[in-house]
Structures are given as C-alpha cells and as structure tokens.
Design an enzyme around this catalytic site. Structure first.
Site, mmCIF file in Angstrom:
data_model
loop_
_atom_site.group_PDB
_atom_site.id
_atom_site.type_symbol
_atom_site.label_atom_id
_atom_site.label_comp_id
_atom_site.label_asym_id
_atom_site.label_seq_id
_atom_site.Cartn_x
_atom_site.Cartn_y
_atom_site.Cartn_z
ATOM 1 N N LYS A 52 0.850 -1.203 0.000
ATOM 2 C CA LYS A 52 0.000 0.000 0.000
ATOM 3 C C LYS A 52 0.882 1.249 0.000
ATOM 4 O O LYS A 52 0.610 2.213 -0.720
ATOM 5 C CB LYS A 52 -0.946 -0.009 1.215
ATOM 6 C CG LYS A 52 -2.082 -1.025 1.060
ATOM 7 C CD LYS A 52 -2.893 -1.246 2.336
ATOM 8 C CE LYS A 52 -3.918 -2.355 2.116
ATOM 9 N NZ LYS A 52 -4.729 -2.663 3.302
ATOM 10 N N GLN A 96 -4.684 -1.478 9.535
ATOM 11 C CA GLN A 96 -4.647 -2.795 8.909
ATOM 12 C C GLN A 96 -5.288 -3.840 9.825
ATOM 13 O O GLN A 96 -4.969 -3.930 11.003
ATOM 14 C CB GLN A 96 -3.188 -3.174 8.573
ATOM 15 C CG GLN A 96 -3.052 -4.469 7.775
ATOM 16 C CD GLN A 96 -3.668 -4.404 6.386
ATOM 17 O OE1 GLN A 96 -3.715 -3.351 5.751
ATOM 18 N NE2 GLN A 96 -4.165 -5.530 5.908
ATOM 19 N N ASP A 119 -11.129 3.167 3.956
ATOM 20 C CA ASP A 119 -11.424 1.740 3.839
ATOM 21 C C ASP A 119 -12.933 1.487 3.733
ATOM 22 O O ASP A 119 -13.363 0.397 3.376
ATOM 23 C CB ASP A 119 -10.912 0.993 5.088
ATOM 24 C CG ASP A 119 -9.596 0.264 4.839
ATOM 25 O OD1 ASP A 119 -9.365 -0.177 3.704
ATOM 26 O OD2 ASP A 119 -8.819 0.135 5.802
#
Ligand code: GUN
Length: 298
Positions: A52, A96, A119
């Site tokens: 990422k 994460q 997200d």
C-alpha cells in the site's frame, strides 16, 4: 477461458489517479495524505501494508507509516487514530486488519473519522453505502465491481453468488451487486449454507471470499460462469524461495476448465483493492480541499 487481468486494470486506474493527484497539487496545492497504521508483525499484514505504501508513493500520495508493537495498548492505538483525525495533512486513515488478540476491532474502527475512513469500514460509511448516499466504498468490493465491468460483463438480470459473509468483502459486495446500477440477483452463501454447490451451479458469476483454499471447484460451476477469486492463502511450497506460494479460494485448475473467465491469484483482485484505496484517498483530499480551503492552504 479468459484470465481477468487485475494488474492491467489497476495500472490503468493508477495512471489516472496519479494524474488526478498531480492536478490537485497544481490547482489547489494539496497533496493527499494517507496514514497507514499497523499493529504487530503479522507477515501477511506487513506485506499488504508495504504494498500500500509503495503504491501511494508511485501515485504521488504521501503515506505516513505508523507501526505499533503488538504490546501497545488499545488506548495508545485510539490516541494515535485521534491524532490522525485531527491532522489536516491526513485525508485517509487505514488501520490494517486483523488486529492482534486483545484489541476490540469494532471500537478501533469506530474511532476513525468517517470523513477519513478510506477503507469504508465505519458504520457511517457502511450505512451510507446501504442506502445509496455518497460515501467511501470499501476497497475490495469496489475493485470487484470495476473488474467485472472491465471483463465486459453486464450483470443486469444475471445471478451472482457470493461465498463468504465478512464485513470486509462478502456482505458489502453482495450489497453493491444488488444496487440498481448493477442490477444482479444476488445469493449470499456462507458456512451455514447446507449445499453451496446447489447455488453456484445456477450462478453466472461466483465471487468467492471464504478465506479457505479449494472452497470453489470446477464441478460446482455452470459452464461459462465467471469466477472472481478474492482469496489470498499461503500454502507451503518447498520449491519456492519464500517457502510458500499464494493460492486463491478457488481451485484454479478445475475452475479454469469450466469457467469462461477467472481472476488469477496473485494478479486479480489484490491489485484492485490497493487501487481503490488510492482512489478513495484522492477523493477524500479533493473533497476536503473544497469544503475547507483553510486546510488546503495549511
Ligand atoms: N485486511 C484485509 N483486507 C483489508 C483492507 O482492505 N483494509 C484493511 N485495513 N485491512 C484489511
């Protein structure tokens, strides 16, 4: 049988995103900023987070890597999120998942400001998605919709079967497929479904997101079906330098004999997830710089 090349589509979109980032900087002096928070050292999570950050750099997005030890307290993590919420240089926050044992994932996600939730995991964004309001769409489901479009599939009136009911993939992708603009008829199968094959044999497209290799095999498919494989599983492989190889949730060899198109693992859904994260971060920076020009100057 056609391979659906997620890497190629991702590369195209990332080119567009990089151009958008450059334009935003030129026109409004804003550089999109993404805070990437990783707790602990789960090897798969470390490799996702690294990928990422690399993708951000390539697109001109500034990424701030924040690594907390597994021994960090939940309070420390919540305070860290709070600092990113308050920082005008940060437009997106990513924690994460999964978090190490002992962390309350729900509480942590709830701490992320919905305006920076690139997200699409917070209840506000999930709710907005469900009722068709502007929101950050979750990255993997959004990437899957883009891949299906890219493969030239028109899902109007078609039957889509989703295997897996996670909050990250299964549930949201089922919701997106059923939206009026996609107009698929959707069946959501999960561990409580007695015969998944009964449903997949009727499916024009199967999205498998179960987290288990071999969940979907060729004998479960209707000839000509399209398979979108979301699984990323490490299986031991002594012939590989890393000692493992990646496989999806679909048994590729048998599915490839029956399907008309399939996403490979790696190189299918994975690159799209990261791409949609960049997309959401750029969107967030664009919106913020419109709504709050003082932040844009700062
Ligand atoms: N873990 C697995 N997929 C994802 C994702 O898309 N975002 C985050 N934050 N964690 C994940």
């Amino acid at each position: 049988m056609k391979l659906i090349d997620g890497k190629a589509l991702a590369a195209n979109l990332r080119g567009e995103i990089a151009a958008g980032v450059a334009r935003l900087k030129e026109e409004r002096g804003v550089v999109p900023g993404l805070a990437v928070i990783l707790v602990g050292e789960n090897p798969a999570s470390v490799s996702y987070v690294t990928a990422k950050e690399k993708a951000c750099a390539a697109a001109g997005i500034s990424s701030r890597e924040i690594r907390l030890p597994e021994t960090a307290s939940e309070r420390e993590l919540l305070e860290c999120i709070e600092r990113q919420n308050d920082d005008p240089a940060i437009h997106g926050i990513l924690v994460q998942l999964p978090l190490p044992k002992g962390f309350d994932e729900k509480k942590v996600i709830d701490a992320i400001s919905p305006e920076k939730d690139v997200d699409g995991f917070t209840p506000v964004n999930v709710g907005r998605m469900m009722i068709g309001e502007p929101c950050f769409l979750p990255c993997t489901p959004h990437g899957i919709i883009k891949l299906i479009e890219f493969a030239g599939m028109d899902l109007r009136g078609r039957h889509a079967v989703v295997i897996g009911r996670s909050n990250i993939v299964g549930k949201p992708v089922a919701a997106l497929l059923a939206r009026r603009e996609t107009n698929a008829t959707v069946t959501l199968c999960h561990t409580g479904t007695p015969s998944i094959a009964r449903f997949t044999r009727e499916a024009d497209v199967v999205i498998v997101a179960a987290g288990r290799p071999g969940t979907l095999t060729g004998d479960m498919l209707k000839p000509g079906a399209v398979v979108i494989d979301v699984g990323v599983n490490r299986v031991a492989d002594a012939t590989s330098a890393r000692g493992y190889r990646l496989v999806g949730d679909a048994d590729f060899a048998s599915c490839a004999k029956v399907a008309s198109a399939i996403t490979p693992v790696p190189g299918g859904v994975g690159p799209m997830t990261i791409t949609m994260l960049l997309w959401n971060t750029l969107e967030s920076a664009r919106n913020k710089s419109l709504i709050c020009p003082i932040d844009a100057r700062g």
